[in-house]
Design a protein around this motif. Structure first.
Motif, PDB file in Angstrom:
ATOM      1  N   VAL A 122     -15.372  46.065  13.355  1.00 37.82           N
ATOM      2  CA  VAL A 122     -14.151  46.411  12.609  1.00 37.82           C
ATOM      3  C   VAL A 122     -14.437  47.624  11.724  1.00 37.82           C
ATOM      4  N   HIS A 123     -13.439  48.500  11.586  1.00 38.09           N
ATOM      5  CA  HIS A 123     -13.598  49.734  10.803  1.00 38.09           C
ATOM      6  C   HIS A 123     -13.226  49.522   9.332  1.00 38.09           C
ATOM      7  N   ARG A 124     -12.166  48.740   9.083  1.00 34.92           N
ATOM      8  CA  ARG A 124     -11.668  48.576   7.702  1.00 34.92           C
ATOM      9  C   ARG A 124     -11.104  47.162   7.535  1.00 34.92           C
ATOM     10  N   VAL A 125     -11.426  46.571   6.399  1.00 33.80           N
ATOM     11  CA  VAL A 125     -10.886  45.247   6.105  1.00 33.80           C
ATOM     12  C   VAL A 125     -10.094  45.340   4.794  1.00 33.80           C
ATOM     13  N   HIS A 126      -8.980  44.589   4.715  1.00 37.94           N
ATOM     14  CA  HIS A 126      -8.237  44.624   3.463  1.00 37.94           C
ATOM     15  C   HIS A 126      -7.675  43.246   3.122  1.00 37.94           C
ATOM     16  N   ALA A 127      -7.297  43.110   1.862  1.00 35.54           N
ATOM     17  CA  ALA A 127      -6.676  41.875   1.386  1.00 35.54           C
ATOM     18  C   ALA A 127      -5.579  42.254   0.403  1.00 35.54           C
ATOM     19  N   SER A 128      -4.562  41.417   0.346  1.00 39.46           N
ATOM     20  CA  SER A 128      -3.401  41.651  -0.501  1.00 39.46           C
ATOM     21  C   SER A 128      -3.362  40.542  -1.536  1.00 39.46           C
ATOM     22  N   VAL A 129      -3.196  40.904  -2.825  1.00 42.55           N
ATOM     23  CA  VAL A 129      -3.281  39.884  -3.870  1.00 42.55           C
ATOM     24  C   VAL A 129      -2.260  40.159  -4.969  1.00 42.55           C
ATOM     25  N   ASP A 130      -1.711  39.080  -5.516  1.00 38.26           N
ATOM     26  CA  ASP A 130      -0.852  39.195  -6.693  1.00 38.26           C
ATOM     27  C   ASP A 130      -1.782  39.470  -7.880  1.00 38.26           C
ATOM     28  N   PRO A 131      -1.539  40.540  -8.652  1.00 40.15           N
ATOM     29  CA  PRO A 131      -2.487  40.874  -9.733  1.00 40.15           C
ATOM     30  C   PRO A 131      -2.605  39.797 -10.807  1.00 40.15           C
ATOM     31  N   ARG A 132      -1.656  38.849 -10.867  1.00 43.33           N
ATOM     32  CA  ARG A 132      -1.786  37.743 -11.833  1.00 43.33           C
ATOM     33  C   ARG A 132      -2.818  36.722 -11.359  1.00 43.33           C
ATOM     34  N   ASN A 133      -3.239  36.845 -10.100  1.00 38.65           N
ATOM     35  CA  ASN A 133      -4.215  35.913  -9.530  1.00 38.65           C
ATOM     36  C   ASN A 133      -5.628  36.382  -9.902  1.00 38.65           C
ATOM     37  N   GLY A 144     -17.420  43.741  -3.550  1.00 37.86           N
ATOM     38  CA  GLY A 144     -17.569  45.180  -3.296  1.00 37.86           C
ATOM     39  C   GLY A 144     -16.339  45.869  -2.747  1.00 37.86           C
ATOM     40  N   MET A 145     -15.174  45.200  -2.807  1.00 38.76           N
ATOM     41  CA  MET A 145     -13.966  45.863  -2.288  1.00 38.76           C
ATOM     42  C   MET A 145     -13.391  46.798  -3.358  1.00 38.76           C
ATOM     43  N   ARG A 146     -12.685  47.823  -2.885  1.00 41.24           N
ATOM     44  CA  ARG A 146     -12.058  48.821  -3.760  1.00 41.24           C
ATOM     45  C   ARG A 146     -10.582  48.510  -3.908  1.00 41.24           C
ATOM     46  N   GLN A 147     -10.050  48.644  -5.125  1.00 41.77           N
ATOM     47  CA  GLN A 147      -8.595  48.535  -5.270  1.00 41.77           C
ATOM     48  C   GLN A 147      -7.980  49.849  -4.805  1.00 41.77           C
ATOM     49  N   GLU A 148      -7.125  49.772  -3.785  1.00 43.02           N
ATOM     50  CA  GLU A 148      -6.561  50.989  -3.182  1.00 43.02           C
ATOM     51  C   GLU A 148      -5.134  51.251  -3.611  1.00 43.02           C
ATOM     52  N   ALA A 149      -4.395  50.207  -3.923  1.00 43.43           N
ATOM     53  CA  ALA A 149      -2.973  50.400  -4.209  1.00 43.43           C
ATOM     54  C   ALA A 149      -2.473  49.279  -5.097  1.00 43.43           C
ATOM     55  N   HIS A 150      -1.486  49.614  -5.904  1.00 48.45           N
ATOM     56  CA  HIS A 150      -0.794  48.598  -6.701  1.00 48.45           C
ATOM     57  C   HIS A 150       0.696  48.869  -6.526  1.00 48.45           C
ATOM     58  N   ALA A 168      -9.570  47.064  -0.328  1.00 45.49           N
ATOM     59  CA  ALA A 168     -10.078  47.381   1.015  1.00 45.49           C
ATOM     60  C   ALA A 168     -11.567  47.685   0.968  1.00 45.49           C
ATOM     61  N   LEU A 169     -12.170  47.631   2.144  1.00 48.13           N
ATOM     62  CA  LEU A 169     -13.587  47.975   2.307  1.00 48.13           C
ATOM     63  C   LEU A 169     -13.758  48.552   3.712  1.00 48.13           C
ATOM     64  N   LEU A 170     -14.448  49.703   3.775  1.00 47.78           N
ATOM     65  CA  LEU A 170     -14.723  50.332   5.077  1.00 47.78           C
ATOM     66  C   LEU A 170     -16.092  49.891   5.573  1.00 47.78           C
ATOM     67  N   ALA A 171     -16.271  49.934   6.878  1.00 42.96           N
ATOM     68  CA  ALA A 171     -17.561  49.544   7.450  1.00 42.96           C
ATOM     69  C   ALA A 171     -18.687  50.387   6.856  1.00 42.96           C
ATOM     70  N   ARG A 172     -18.447  51.709   6.719  1.00 40.03           N
ATOM     71  CA  ARG A 172     -19.534  52.559   6.210  1.00 40.03           C
ATOM     72  C   ARG A 172     -19.846  52.246   4.740  1.00 40.03           C
ATOM     73  N   GLU A 173     -18.840  51.865   3.967  1.00 41.01           N
ATOM     74  CA  GLU A 173     -19.084  51.495   2.564  1.00 41.01           C
ATOM     75  C   GLU A 173     -19.912  50.209   2.499  1.00 41.01           C
ATOM     76  N   TRP A 174     -19.578  49.282   3.387  1.00 43.76           N
ATOM     77  CA  TRP A 174     -20.315  48.015   3.422  1.00 43.76           C
ATOM     78  C   TRP A 174     -21.781  48.271   3.808  1.00 43.76           C
ATOM     79  N   ARG A 175     -21.985  49.159   4.810  1.00 42.90           N
ATOM     80  CA  ARG A 175     -23.365  49.468   5.239  1.00 42.90           C
ATOM     81  C   ARG A 175     -24.138  50.157   4.119  1.00 42.90           C
ATOM     82  N   GLU A 176     -23.469  51.106   3.433  1.00 44.97           N
ATOM     83  CA  GLU A 176     -24.137  51.811   2.332  1.00 44.97           C
ATOM     84  C   GLU A 176     -24.527  50.819   1.229  1.00 44.97           C
TER      85      GLU A 176
END
Ligand SMILES: CC(C)(COP(=O)(O)OP(=O)(O)OC[C@H]1O[C@@H](n2cnc3c(N)ncnc32)[C@H](O)[C@@H]1OP(=O)(O)O)[C@@H](O)C(=O)NCCC(=O)NCCS
Length: 188
Positions: A122-133, A144-150, A168-176
């Motif tokens: 897989v190249h990119r993984v993401h998750a969607s979350v309510d910020p109150r959670n 190690g995931m990055r917040q990409e959008a609100h 989100a997290l990219l495969a290359r970020e995870w490897r690094e």
């Protein structure tokens, strides 16, 4: 798709899991920010039956795995995964209250990422979350995931407009991160 980490293994949900699944999935503290909240044991059984024929994730379809403790075999939660045609994946994770706060979610996602970025390519993984959670926000940062959008009031959820934060997290970020010894839990 079977996965294991130091303390956990993941396989298909079984009919014998229905009572435990119903108990934690219908708990208001667990289901507050989640789309699926079973109203009855029968609904939990139906959910398990719908997943029964799925042995591997296929694009566009949610694939739900049981999260079990290796030491006693108990069901402590579940992990949902949805792949897309273009080597991307979305996931969601749920733990029973008694299993929270012990690093199990962090460990489960470590194993999931290893499988996604390793054998599933897989190249990119993401998750969607309510910020109150807050526990979920903390978890996604901790692995190690990055917040990409609100997105503000972008979802209509149980009668109210709610915000949606994308991590989100990219495969290359995870490897690094691994090369630097970030120490995410290893699967075996
Ligand atoms: C989201 C969820 C799986 C997190 O489980 P958890 O048991 O807190 O996870 P872990 O024990 O692995 O902890 C993960 C990290 O979050 C931190 N954390 C957990 N709860 C926290 C809180 N309330 N405030 C701040 N940090 C918190 C932990 O300290 C840990 O960080 P660390 O490893 O750097 O110390 C759990 O809260 C849950 O099942 N919630 C209900 C379902 C849900 O909303 N799922 C979200 C769908 S994506």
């Amino acid at each position: 798709m079977e996965l294991a980490t130091d303390r956990l293994w993941f396989d298909g949900l079984r009919e014998s899991d229905a009572a435990a699944l119903f108990a934690y999935r219908s708990d208001p503290d667990v289901s507050r920010y989640q789309g699926w909240r079973p109203e009855s044991l029968a609904e939990a059984k139906g959910f398990i039956r719908n997943q029964a024929g799925l042995a591997a994730p296929s694009p566009g379809q949610w694939f739900q795995r049981a999260i079990r403790r290796i030491d006693d075999g108990s069901l402590i939660g579940d992990l949902g995964l949805c792949l897309s045609d273009d080597r991307q994946a979305e996931f969601g994770i749920t733990l029973a209250p008694s299993a929270q706060g012990q690093g199990f979610a962090r460990e489960a996602l470590g194993g999931l990422f290893q499988a996604l970025f390793g054998r599933l390519d897989v190249h990119r993984v993401h998750a969607s979350v309510d910020p109150r959670n807050l526990p979920s926000m903390a978890l996604l940062k901790a692995v190690g995931m990055r917040q990409e959008a609100h997105f503000h009031e972008s979802l209509r959820f149980r009668g109210e407009w709610v915000d949606d934060v994308i991590f989100a997290l990219l495969a290359r970020e995870w490897r690094e991160a691994h090369a630097k010894g970030a120490g995410f839990a290893a699967s075996r």
